[in-house]
Motif scaffolding. Structure first.
Motif, PDB file in Angstrom:
ATOM      1  N   SER A 159       0.829  -1.222   0.000  1.00 44.89           N
ATOM      2  CA  SER A 159       0.000   0.000   0.000  1.00 44.89           C
ATOM      3  C   SER A 159       0.854   1.258   0.000  1.00 44.89           C
ATOM      4  O   SER A 159       0.497   2.260  -0.626  1.00 44.89           O
ATOM      5  N   LEU A 160       1.973   1.208   0.710  1.00 42.42           N
ATOM      6  CA  LEU A 160       2.799   2.425   0.815  1.00 42.42           C
ATOM      7  C   LEU A 160       3.443   2.788  -0.514  1.00 42.42           C
ATOM      8  O   LEU A 160       3.771   3.963  -0.753  1.00 42.42           O
ATOM      9  N   HIS A 161       3.650   1.799  -1.391  1.00 39.30           N
ATOM     10  CA  HIS A 161       4.307   2.059  -2.675  1.00 39.30           C
ATOM     11  C   HIS A 161       3.630   3.194  -3.459  1.00 39.30           C
ATOM     12  O   HIS A 161       4.298   4.099  -3.954  1.00 39.30           O
ATOM     13  N   SER A 162       2.300   3.141  -3.585  1.00 44.10           N
ATOM     14  CA  SER A 162       1.653   4.123  -4.467  1.00 44.10           C
ATOM     15  C   SER A 162       1.746   5.537  -3.903  1.00 44.10           C
ATOM     16  O   SER A 162       2.041   6.491  -4.633  1.00 44.10           O
ATOM     17  N   THR A 163       1.534   5.668  -2.600  1.00 44.02           N
ATOM     18  CA  THR A 163       1.581   7.029  -2.035  1.00 44.02           C
ATOM     19  C   THR A 163       3.021   7.559  -2.018  1.00 44.02           C
ATOM     20  O   THR A 163       3.265   8.742  -2.292  1.00 44.02           O
ATOM     21  N   ALA A 164       3.986   6.673  -1.740  1.00 45.74           N
ATOM     22  CA  ALA A 164       5.387   7.108  -1.732  1.00 45.74           C
ATOM     23  C   ALA A 164       5.777   7.584  -3.130  1.00 45.74           C
ATOM     24  O   ALA A 164       6.440   8.620  -3.295  1.00 45.74           O
ATOM     25  N   SER A 165       5.326   6.850  -4.135  1.00 47.06           N
ATOM     26  CA  SER A 165       5.670   7.188  -5.512  1.00 47.06           C
ATOM     27  C   SER A 165       5.009   8.503  -5.929  1.00 47.06           C
ATOM     28  O   SER A 165       5.646   9.370  -6.543  1.00 47.06           O
TER      29      SER A 165
END
Ligand code: F6P
Length: 372
Positions: A159-165
């Motif tokens: 889940s963190l991947h999309s917001t971090a990106s």
């Protein structure tokens, strides 16, 4: 009179405990052996807080998280009673005898096994099942709850991947595991993390920053960094290991307690380390950072299929050993098998991630920085 076995769950709860209670309870019932459930860990047997478990108790608990018996971290010899801490070992032996128990099943992790050994030494027929999301219990490959916790932490990394990106950020994810890095390493590799920081590999933030900056130069917009709650910088690791050695070599109880207090102090000062890491990485890389602390979400909710299967297998093997009168054993997971091993061979020992573990190599060989 039918035989009766006591059961308790102690230490931090883990998804899958109820599946183990159901499995051992049903298997014992087939031989007309009753199960007496003690509430809230060793506290239950110290104060005789208990209830008989039966088929109705076992219905519907396979999929339930937590423990239907309740749990606590209270130890037999250090039990809070009002404002005092009292040695309740004799009271436990008393309840065991008065209730005419044939044996006592303890489901738990490192602390529980130390307490189980203490009771074993008092002559109780203790038998245990391994349970901890940390997977740090010696003498067993796996423990109830570990698989579920890996899944939860992996989902968080996904889940963190999309917001971090989207925001071009570094996101630090603090993962549980006490002083061992199993959960962080496994979820980090499963989630494709960019940096993984575990206690067994002391970190140098300059090196972490270099890895992140390299990624930025390659056009990668973000970095996901799972950090174990016990991960430590090189200097702290040195002090920590010195103190551990000092504790082992202490000649008197007093000296040992002093070193223990120093160790506690060191960990106290360590609290909030994820925030510090985020701030320092911002300074070193010039990239914005955020922190997510997964906390008790990792221990909550329903058990994975793998944990239900593991707990069910452990429960039936535990019952088999009770039928044989094979007490003083932990049901140890060894590959596909479950084998009884002596409790005194595992109590007080921590299973750390070996530096030559295949997962460590897998992380390095897939370009994951491990902070060193
Ligand atoms: O031992 C399991 C564990 O979840 C550790 O990973 C963590 O350090 C600790 O328990 C948290 O304990 P508590 O729930 O008592 O805060």
């Amino acid at each position: 009179m039918n035989k009766c076995i006591g059961i308790l769950t102690a230490g931090g709860d883990s998804p899958g405990i109820n599946a183990a209670i159901r499995s051992v309870g049903r298997a014992l019932e087939r031989e007309n052996i009753h199960l007496l459930g003690f509430r809230d860990g060793f506290e239950g047997i110290a104060f005789d807080k208990c209830e008989y478990l039966n088929q109705n108790t076992y219905s519907g608990i396979l999929t339930k998280g937590g423990t239907i018996l309740g749990t606590s971290r209270n130890k037999p010899h250090k039990m809070p009673v009002g404002k005092k801490i009292i040695d309740m070992t004799d009271a436990i032996v008393d309840t065991y005898k008065r209730r005419q128990l044939e044996g006592l099943i303890c489901i738990g992790g490192g602390g529980t096994h130390k307490s189980a050994l203490r009771l074993l030494e008092q002559g109780l027929n203790v038998i245990t099942m391994p349970k901890t999301i940390d997977n740090d219990l010696a003498g067993t490959d796996n423990s109830i709850g570990y698989d579920t916790a890996i899944q939860i932490a992996t989902n968080a990394i996904d889940s963190l991947h999309s917001t971090a990106s989207s925001h071009k950020r570094i996101i630090i994810l603090e993962v549980m595991g006490h002083r061992a890095g199993w959960l962080t390493l496994a979820s980090g590799v499963a989630g494709g993390a960019d940096v993984i920081m575990i206690p067994e590999i002391p970190y140098d933030l300059e090196k972490v920053a270099e890895a992140i900056t390299r990624r930025s130069r390659q056009g990668k917009r973000f970095s996901i960094v799972p950090v174990a709650e016990g991960a430590m910088p090189v200097a702290m690791a040195k002090r920590y290991h010195e103190l551990l050695q000092k504790k082992d070599q202490a000649s008197s109880r007093g000296d040992r307690d002093k070193v223990k207090a120093e160790l506690d102090q060191l960990w106290q000062e360590h609290t909030g380390h994820s925030m510090r890491i985020a701030r320092e990485l911002e300074t070193l890389t010039g990239l914005e950072s955020r922190v997510t602390i997964l906390g008790h979400l990792q221990r909550g909710g329903f058990p994975s299929a793998a944990d239900r299967l593991l707990a069910t297998r452990l429960g039936v093997v535990c019952a088999e050993n009770i039928f044989k009168g094979n007490y003083g054993k932990m049901m140890s997971v060894q590959g596909e098998n479950i084998v009884p091993v002596a409790i005194d061979s595992v109590a007080g020992r921590v299973k750390y991630v070996p530096l030559d573990d295949l997962l460590v190599k897998a992380a390095r060989d897939t370009d994951t920085c491990l902070g060193d």
